[in-house]
Scaffold this motif. Structure first.
Motif, PDB file in Angstrom:
ATOM      1  N   HIS A  17       0.823  -1.224   0.000  1.00 44.61           N
ATOM      2  CA  HIS A  17       0.000   0.000   0.000  1.00 44.61           C
ATOM      3  C   HIS A  17       0.850   1.264   0.000  1.00 44.61           C
ATOM      4  O   HIS A  17       0.361   2.340  -0.302  1.00 44.61           O
ATOM      5  CB  HIS A  17      -0.954  -0.006   1.198  1.00 44.61           C
ATOM      6  N   GLY A  58       4.789  -2.713  -7.667  1.00 42.96           N
ATOM      7  CA  GLY A  58       3.745  -1.701  -7.808  1.00 42.96           C
ATOM      8  C   GLY A  58       3.801  -0.926  -9.111  1.00 42.96           C
ATOM      9  O   GLY A  58       2.967  -0.043  -9.330  1.00 42.96           O
ATOM     10  N   LYS A  80      -0.754  -8.381  -4.088  1.00 39.53           N
ATOM     11  CA  LYS A  80      -1.040  -7.018  -3.592  1.00 39.53           C
ATOM     12  C   LYS A  80      -0.306  -5.928  -4.366  1.00 39.53           C
ATOM     13  O   LYS A  80      -0.927  -4.941  -4.762  1.00 39.53           O
ATOM     14  CB  LYS A  80      -0.725  -6.922  -2.100  1.00 39.53           C
ATOM     15  N   VAL A  84      -1.992  -2.769  -6.516  1.00 41.41           N
ATOM     16  CA  VAL A  84      -1.584  -1.363  -6.398  1.00 41.41           C
ATOM     17  C   VAL A  84      -1.167  -0.826  -7.765  1.00 41.41           C
ATOM     18  O   VAL A  84      -1.520   0.297  -8.150  1.00 41.41           O
ATOM     19  CB  VAL A  84      -0.429  -1.238  -5.374  1.00 41.41           C
ATOM     20  N   HIS A  88      -2.931   2.294  -9.711  1.00 42.98           N
ATOM     21  CA  HIS A  88      -2.139   3.482 -10.047  1.00 42.98           C
ATOM     22  C   HIS A  88      -2.202   3.775 -11.542  1.00 42.98           C
ATOM     23  O   HIS A  88      -2.279   4.934 -11.952  1.00 42.98           O
ATOM     24  CB  HIS A  88      -0.691   3.331  -9.584  1.00 42.98           C
TER      25      HIS A  88
END
Ligand code: SAH
Length: 236
Positions: A17, A58, A80, A84, A88
């Motif tokens: 996160h 990410g 995860k 993200v 984004h």
């Protein structure tokens, strides 16, 4: 046996996160991103090129390459960070950027030779069998295509800078981010590349000045370094 260490994936998932927070654990990746992006773009211009980013996390590099006009697929095995990355990309509104949860080896079996460039940055030191990942990168590239790799060298200086300095003194990275035994000497990475049929074209080192807090590319590969390799063009 799949070439993955679940503990490594868990480390990145736990922090996911904060991936796009420039003041987080991921600050080093944000800071080095323009340097590696320009280097890649100077050797293999990104506009219009099909690129796959292995261990994209990410999406810091994957998204930046898409913004330069490449058609990018980012892959990772940690769900995860991929979530993200997808969010984004939506926020940025960048076109031609896809993310998939699949291993490099599986994608290479599915789409051999499909990519003009393959990037695999700061990921090889987190897998059990980096030679297998390098072989998958080579397989994904088309003949004449490029493979860009980066990782951490294994020597006393790399231990001092990448683990003691970054994790314990400067607190740039969470403790336990890196495991020294998994670091890879340039000679070892060169052998993996050669064994995979790649030609090593260029090498750069990444330097960090703790006083100015700036990174730069230089010739010293003693800590963090990048390789640019090419897959030979098909014989006429
Ligand atoms: N390449 C990105 C992220 C580096 S962090 C960048 O440089 O900005 C390392 C990434 O490798 C994490 O996202 C982690 O989930 C991923 N990773 C670790 N082992 C992996 C494996 N076996 N297959 C695919 N991705 C892996």
């Amino acid at each position: 046996m799949p070439n993955v260490d679940d503990l490594e994936l868990a480390k990145f998932s736990a922090l996911a996160h904060r991936w796009w927070d420039r003041d987080s654990e991921f600050r080093p990746l944000h800071e080095i991103n323009p340097l590696r992006l320009d280097w890649i773009d100077s050797l293999a211009p990104l506009r219009g090129r099909r690129v796959v980013d292995i261990g994209c996390g990410g999406g810091i590099l994957a998204e930046a390459m898409a913004l330069r006009g490449a058609r990018v697929t980012g892959i990772d095995l940690a769900a995860k960070p991929l979530g993200v990355a997808r969010l984004h990309a939506l926020e940025t509104g960048v076109a031609d950027l896809d993310y998939r949860e699949i291993s490099a080896e599986a994608l290479a079996a599915e789409q051999p030779g499909a990519y003009d460039s393959v990037t695999c940055m700061e990921m090889l030191e987190h897998v059990p069998d980096p030679a297998s990942t390098v072989r998958a990168c080579a397989r994904l590239a088309r003949p004449g295509g490029w493979v860009f790799l980066s990782t951490l060298n294994r020597n006393a200086k790399a231990f001092a800078f990448a683990i003691v300095g970054a994790e314990y003194v400067l607190n740039l990275l969470p403790r336990g981010t890196h495991e020294y035994a998994r670091f890879i000497r340039p000679s070892e990475l060169a052998r993996h590349a050669r064994d995979a049929g790649l030609e090593l074209v260029a090498t750069r080192g990444l330097g960090y000045n703790p006083l100015t807090r700036r990174y730069r590319l230089h010739d010293d590969t003693s800590v963090n370094y990048l390789f640019a390799c090419r897959k030979p063009a098909a014989a006429p």
